[in-house]
Design an enzyme around this catalytic site. Structure first.
Site, PDB file in Angstrom:
ATOM      1  N   TYR A 142       0.850  -1.184   0.000  1.00  0.00           N
ATOM      2  CA  TYR A 142       0.000   0.000   0.000  1.00  0.00           C
ATOM      3  C   TYR A 142       0.888   1.237   0.000  1.00  0.00           C
ATOM      4  O   TYR A 142       1.789   1.368   0.825  1.00  0.00           O
ATOM      5  CB  TYR A 142      -0.902   0.003   1.235  1.00  0.00           C
ATOM      6  CG  TYR A 142      -1.753   1.253   1.369  1.00  0.00           C
ATOM      7  CD1 TYR A 142      -2.828   1.472   0.519  1.00  0.00           C
ATOM      8  CD2 TYR A 142      -1.473   2.200   2.340  1.00  0.00           C
ATOM      9  CE1 TYR A 142      -3.611   2.615   0.640  1.00  0.00           C
ATOM     10  CE2 TYR A 142      -2.254   3.342   2.472  1.00  0.00           C
ATOM     11  CZ  TYR A 142      -3.317   3.543   1.624  1.00  0.00           C
ATOM     12  OH  TYR A 142      -4.084   4.678   1.748  1.00  0.00           O
ATOM     13  N   ASP A 237       9.377   2.796  -0.796  1.00  0.00           N
ATOM     14  CA  ASP A 237       8.377   3.396   0.079  1.00  0.00           C
ATOM     15  C   ASP A 237       8.696   2.958   1.505  1.00  0.00           C
ATOM     16  O   ASP A 237       8.353   1.851   1.923  1.00  0.00           O
ATOM     17  CB  ASP A 237       6.979   2.957  -0.338  1.00  0.00           C
ATOM     18  CG  ASP A 237       5.889   3.506   0.578  1.00  0.00           C
ATOM     19  OD1 ASP A 237       6.232   4.137   1.602  1.00  0.00           O
ATOM     20  OD2 ASP A 237       4.700   3.301   0.272  1.00  0.00           O
ATOM     21  N   LYS A 265       5.523   8.852   8.998  1.00  0.00           N
ATOM     22  CA  LYS A 265       5.377   8.248  10.327  1.00  0.00           C
ATOM     23  C   LYS A 265       6.389   8.803  11.326  1.00  0.00           C
ATOM     24  O   LYS A 265       6.152   9.828  11.946  1.00  0.00           O
ATOM     25  CB  LYS A 265       5.490   6.720  10.230  1.00  0.00           C
ATOM     26  CG  LYS A 265       4.615   6.067   9.179  1.00  0.00           C
ATOM     27  CD  LYS A 265       3.156   6.091   9.521  1.00  0.00           C
ATOM     28  CE  LYS A 265       2.333   5.283   8.531  1.00  0.00           C
ATOM     29  NZ  LYS A 265       0.897   5.357   8.768  1.00  0.00           N
TER      30      LYS A 265
END
Length: 427
Positions: A142, A237, A265
């Site tokens: 994702y 990613d 994050k």
């Protein structure tokens, strides 16, 4: 009626599904979402006052635990100066310098506000740099909710991808090729068919959104080799695994240098912040230097930068990642032992401060393997642990996170709770 239930019913009147991100709705596991009122260290408390050991950590950012006093202090010091300026600050330079120091593949970096922005912008940059349209991604990875990334595999390797969300035009999806994670043969076949058209390959080197799944070294090496061969941009990613699995991210663990990296994050310390960066010659194609446009009013927000910068400084202390990995491994080994004693099919894995729990006999290596897990048992385990005051991800397809605040007593309490949960599954 509990306060959590009342809040959920109220929320559904004005918020689609009652939540602002789908997994929070508990649709995968059933039951009522917990509305969180406060957090501290390795714990948070819901609207009914119940305390939970937190293993989602805001889906990764809280690597130091909640409300770390030094991060809180850094935020408080900048609050009085203003919330947002829409103009550059020195702190933006400082966090950029810190990121470039810690991740050697990043020579220049651009701050944004979310992981979706980071991946979307990195892909646009790769297309502008190569003057090509096709991108390659992998089933189960994702990368945010940009249109070109909400695509699943077609009926065969060389068919067009299919949108996984309503609202994504087929004309956009056709530029995305979706392959099986960790499948080197499929990767080589795709490059043989489409190589000169491929602008970029984007991958989670440690996947976290189909649960925790590690890339094999052979797979990542093949990615690097094919991108070199065909002039495609390799994007890691690391929004989730960056600064989570090691100080230099998964690329440090594997010893592979991507062309661009997406981060999020941890670099916001719990605030909305993300970034993308990489080779200087590629980054030079971004506006205002080049023709690839990207902008953001809140990019480099001073409050988010303060939280992120202090977090990045604190995780550099000697032994931080050794201790984090040790505690995470203690957790997964303890859970595995508890499941074995109860004779429940179960396996687990961890890397750095990330972990995965699988209700199957062996650790999976692809999305297809993940789907073979026993989601019914996972759901029962999730609720048993929730009742015992332990909050794991409310989905069998999400990784978990340990912070430096998860000490031996907290890990031991989790394992004790798990013994009861696994025993109930075996009954």
């Amino acid at each position: 009626m509990s306060k959590n239930q009342a809040l959920f019913e109220r929320a559904q009147r004005t918020i689609p599904g009652g939540v602002n991100s789908p997994v929070r709705a508990f649709r995968s596991v059933g039951g009522t979402p917990r509305f969180i009122e406060r957090a501290e260290g390795a714990y948070f408390w819901d609207a009914d006052g119940k305390r939970y050991i937190d293993y989602i950590g805001s889906w990764g950012p809280m690597i130091l635990g909640h409300v770390h006093p030094e991060v809180l202090g850094a935020v408080q010091r900048v609050l009085a100066n203003g919330f947002s300026f829409g103009a550059p600050t020195e702190a933006e330079i400082e966090i950029a310098e810190e990121i470039c120091k810690l991740v050697p593949s990043i020579e220049q970096v651009r701050m944004v506000s979310s992981g979706t922005e980071a991946t979307m912008s990195a892909l646009r940059l790769a297309r502008g740099f190569t003057n090509r349209s096709r991108i390659v991604k992998f089933e189960g990875c994702y990368h945010g909710h940009a249109d070109s990334l909400l695509v699943k595999a077609g009926s065969g390797l060389l068919t067009f991808g299919n949108p996984t969300s309503a609202g994504v035009p087929a004309d956009i999806a056709k530029h995305t090729t979706v392959l099986e994670y960790n499948n080197v043969e499929q990767l080589n076949e795709a490059f043989k068919a489409f190589g000169p058209e491929i602008a970029s390959v984007i991958v989670e080197p440690v996947a976290g959104n189909m649960n925790l799944v590690r890339a094999t070294p052979e797979f990542l090496n093949a990615l690097r080799e094919r991108c070199n061969e065909y002039g495609s941009v390799l994007i890691f990613d690391e929004v989730m695994c960056g600064f989570r699995v090691a100080l230099g991210g998964a690329q440090q663990v594997y010893g592979i240098k991507p062309d661009l990296t997406c981060l999020g994050k941890v670099i916001g310390g719990g605030m909305p912040a993300a970034a993308f960066g990489g080779r200087r010659d590629i980054m030079a194609h971004l506006a205002p230097l080049g023709g690839v446009y990207q902008a953001g009013t809140l990019s480099g927000n001073p409050i988010a930068v303060a939280a992120g910068l202090k977090t990045l400084q604190l995780i550099q202390r000697p032994g931080f990642y050794d201790d984090l990995a040790k505690q995470t491994r203690k957790l997964v080994d303890g859970l595995t032992g508890a499941a074995r004693d109860a004779k429940v099919p179960f396996s687990a894995d961890s890397i750095g401060g990330m972990f995965g729990l699988y209700f199957m006999d062996s650790v999976p290596g692809s999305f297809a393997q993940i789907q073979q897990g026993d989601t019914r048992r996972f759901n029962a385990f999730f609720h048993a642990m929730l009742d015992a005051g332990v909050y794991f991800a409310p989905s069998a397809f999400e990784a978990g996170f340990v912070s430096s605040a998860h000490d031996d007593a907290i890990i031991d309490a989790t394992i004790d709770a798990a013994r009861g949960a696994f025993a109930s599954l075996a009954a």
